[in-house]
Design a protein around this motif. Structure first.
Motif, PDB file in Angstrom:
ATOM      1  N   ILE A 202       0.864  -1.185   0.000  1.00 29.70           N
ATOM      2  CA  ILE A 202       0.000   0.000   0.000  1.00 29.70           C
ATOM      3  C   ILE A 202       0.896   1.229   0.000  1.00 29.70           C
ATOM      4  O   ILE A 202       1.624   1.482   0.966  1.00 29.70           O
ATOM      5  N   HIS A 203       0.869   1.999  -1.080  1.00 28.66           N
ATOM      6  CA  HIS A 203       1.700   3.193  -1.206  1.00 28.66           C
ATOM      7  C   HIS A 203       0.972   4.394  -0.606  1.00 28.66           C
ATOM      8  O   HIS A 203      -0.016   4.875  -1.148  1.00 28.66           O
ATOM      9  N   ARG A 204       1.458   4.863   0.508  1.00 30.69           N
ATOM     10  CA  ARG A 204       0.941   6.083   1.117  1.00 30.69           C
ATOM     11  C   ARG A 204       1.958   6.564   2.139  1.00 30.69           C
ATOM     12  O   ARG A 204       2.795   5.799   2.628  1.00 30.69           O
ATOM     13  N   GLN A 205       1.865   7.857   2.462  1.00 34.19           N
ATOM     14  CA  GLN A 205       2.852   8.458   3.350  1.00 34.19           C
ATOM     15  C   GLN A 205       2.650   8.057   4.803  1.00 34.19           C
ATOM     16  O   GLN A 205       3.614   7.860   5.537  1.00 34.19           O
ATOM     17  N   SER A 206       1.410   7.928   5.232  1.00 39.49           N
ATOM     18  CA  SER A 206       1.135   7.574   6.627  1.00 39.49           C
ATOM     19  C   SER A 206       0.668   6.124   6.710  1.00 39.49           C
ATOM     20  O   SER A 206      -0.215   5.700   5.969  1.00 39.49           O
TER      21      SER A 206
ATOM     22  N   LEU B 249      -3.480  -6.457  -1.017  1.00 37.58           N
ATOM     23  CA  LEU B 249      -3.894  -5.764   0.191  1.00 37.58           C
ATOM     24  C   LEU B 249      -4.596  -4.483  -0.226  1.00 37.58           C
ATOM     25  O   LEU B 249      -4.001  -3.603  -0.847  1.00 37.58           O
ATOM     26  N   PHE B 250      -5.874  -4.378   0.083  1.00 37.91           N
ATOM     27  CA  PHE B 250      -6.682  -3.249  -0.364  1.00 37.91           C
ATOM     28  C   PHE B 250      -6.227  -1.975   0.344  1.00 37.91           C
ATOM     29  O   PHE B 250      -6.053  -1.954   1.570  1.00 37.91           O
ATOM     30  N   ALA B 251      -6.093  -0.912  -0.448  1.00 40.62           N
ATOM     31  CA  ALA B 251      -5.678   0.365   0.113  1.00 40.62           C
ATOM     32  C   ALA B 251      -6.803   1.040   0.883  1.00 40.62           C
ATOM     33  O   ALA B 251      -6.559   1.811   1.810  1.00 40.62           O
ATOM     34  N   LYS B 252      -8.040   0.768   0.492  1.00 36.49           N
ATOM     35  CA  LYS B 252      -9.175   1.364   1.178  1.00 36.49           C
ATOM     36  C   LYS B 252      -9.401   0.658   2.512  1.00 36.49           C
ATOM     37  O   LYS B 252      -9.546  -0.559   2.566  1.00 36.49           O
ATOM     38  N   GLN B 253      -9.422   1.435   3.569  1.00 36.60           N
ATOM     39  CA  GLN B 253      -9.590   0.866   4.905  1.00 36.60           C
ATOM     40  C   GLN B 253     -11.049   0.539   5.152  1.00 36.60           C
ATOM     41  O   GLN B 253     -11.954   1.224   4.665  1.00 36.60           O
ATOM     42  N   ASN B 254     -11.290  -0.522   5.904  1.00 37.67           N
ATOM     43  CA  ASN B 254     -12.640  -0.930   6.239  1.00 37.67           C
ATOM     44  C   ASN B 254     -13.210   0.032   7.289  1.00 37.67           C
ATOM     45  O   ASN B 254     -12.795   0.032   8.449  1.00 37.67           O
ATOM     46  N   LEU B 255     -14.143   0.868   6.874  1.00 37.75           N
ATOM     47  CA  LEU B 255     -14.696   1.883   7.767  1.00 37.75           C
ATOM     48  C   LEU B 255     -15.775   1.342   8.689  1.00 37.75           C
ATOM     49  O   LEU B 255     -16.231   2.059   9.578  1.00 37.75           O
TER      50      LEU B 255
END
Length: 453
Positions: free
Chosen positions: A59-63, A110-116
């Motif tokens: 998952i590519h993201r800064q945080s 691995l899905f980048a969208k978090q399960n809300l």
């Protein structure tokens, strides 16, 4: 004896990459200088052949970036791609037959969208085995590295009735998944409803009435925004372009060399693909026309297993069974740099959020240039340095006149000396003639005539 040639590499820009090998090791490669080569800065894990890496997802993201790794022993490990700390471990021993290597996890996303729906840090994970058992489960990743996680298996289905699944790919919007393999035609599934929406049709028999069996080795979406167009590589050294909105059979088919296609990767422009085969050949192809743009110079000595395009820099990475990680220029297709990692490399990933640390404020990066600029601009404060000047015209005339007088004086002295020499020569000649005449007279005085005898 084999011939070995050395290739001068101009170096690669600053970047960070992660490699995964057959011994389960994860190596971190960083390049911090433009002219310097990349180096291995860290290594995670212990060498173990039973923990060979089969599939990876990042998952590519800064945080809070996450990395998922599927291993040969049936375990899926979720860890931090920055520090390498293991955050969660999932064991599929109850679901998989570990005695059969054909039923290992070959597809992982691995899905980048978090399960809300859940308050904690829960992520969805897609897995697919070689027998075609696909599942989407929710994984709760704890904040601290406890080594355990809660799993809620929500969806499970079978993507094929027979054959072995060898490749799996999820589109950018994470709504559709693509599957294919040996004896399994490529097909697309809707991940929300777990239903098949499209299935490819086998090509017809050739002119000799010979049917080519289905054997897909790699798949990739051509455009990240459009899931209808994708490319697939076969064991029969073919690259096929599919468009599900047009037909079920390939729209375009390209033959490349004589060995099976092992890996495909798309470019960010959506029109170019990179392919690698089992003999170490790597090339770029314009999929719109089917023409090969060119091969990458620098022969690889082993099968290529992974090709990744950097999301920002014009760099593409390749790795394979020869143990080298190679970085190429996408425009010139020249080798930028290579790193020998000793093991068979199966996968490589780029860290798009890697930033090179800036130089400290007190240090000057280019002090010499700054001093020269200051000397040029601040002319009033700087004293003039003594310079070598050319001699004036007067000095030149004086020098010329002096040289002329000197030459005239030397010529006069030469003439005088020459005249004196001639005078001395004439005097010596006269003296010599007188002496000879005296001798003759003296001899004639004492001579006795013959007649008087």
């Amino acid at each position: 004896m084999p011939r070995a040639t050395t290739v001068e590499c101009p170096g690669c820009p600053p970047l960070r990459a992660l490699t995964f090998d057959t011994l389960g090791l994860i190596k971190v490669i960083e390049s911090r200088e433009i002219q310097g080569g990349p180096k291995v800065v860290d290594r995670w894990g212990q060498p173990d052949s039973t923990k060979s890496v089969n599939a990876v997802s990042l998952i590519h993201r800064q945080s809070n970036p996450l990395l998922a790794v599927a291993r040969k022993d049936g375990q899926i490990e979720v860890l931090s791609p920055v520090t390498g700390v293991s955050l969660a471990t999932i064991s599929n021993a109850n679901d998989l037959d570990l005695q059969s290597q054909e039923n290992n996890v070959i597809g992982l996303h691995l899905f980048a969208k978090q399960n809300l729906e859940l308050e904690s840090r829960a992520y969805n994970l897609l897995t697919c085995t070689g027998k075609g058992s696909a599942s989407i489960r929710s994984i709760e990743v704890p904040d601290s590295a406890t080594g355990s996680s809660s799993i809620d298996s929500s969806k499970t289905w079978n993507v094929c009735n027979s054959g072995n699944v060898l490749c799996c790919k999820v589109d950018k919007n994470e709504k559709f998944a693509l599957f294919g393999g040996k004896g399994v035609e490529v097909n697309i599934w809707d991940l929300d409803n777990c239903t098949k929406i499209w299935n490819a049709k086998s090509p017809p028999k050739n002119s000799l009435d010979i049917f080519t069996p289905t054997w897909f080795t790699s798949v990739s979406y051509l455009s990240k925004d459009d899931h209808r167009k994708f490319v697939a590589g076969t064991n029969n050294h073919q690259v096929r372009l599919y468009d599900i909105s047009a037909q079920r059979r390939p729209v375009l088919s390209i033959d490349f060399r004589e060995t099976p296609i092992k890996v495909l990767a798309e470019d960010i422009d959506g029109n170019t693909i990179y392919l690698g085969n089992g003999s170490g050949d790597m090339a770029s192809v314009d999929i719109r026309t089917g023409k090969m743009l060119g091969c990458f110079t620098g022969k690889c000595s082993g099968s290529i297993r992974s090709i990744v395009r950097h999301p920002e820099l014009p760099v593409v990475a390749s790795c394979g069974l020869d143990g080298y990680l190679r970085l190429w220029d996408t425009k010139t297709r020249q080798l930028l740099s290579s790193v020998f990692l000793k093991q068979h490399i199966l996968h490589v990933l780029f860290d798009s959020n890697f930033i090179v640390e800036d130089t400290p404020k007190g240090a000057d990066s280019l002090p010499i240039k700054e001093e020269t600029i200051k000397e040029i601009t601040d002319g009033e404060e700087i004293e003039a340095t003594p310079l070598k000047r050319k001699k004036s015209s007067r000095n030149k005339e004086n020098v010329i006149d002096g040289s002329k007088k000197k030459r005239a004086k030397e010529s006069e002295e030469h003439k005088k000396s020459k005249g004196n020499d001639e005078h001395e020569k004439t005097a010596s000649r006269d003296k010599g003639s007188k002496s000879t005449s005296k001798k003759k007279n003296k001899s004639s005085k004492y001579e006795i005539p013959d007649e008087g005898l």
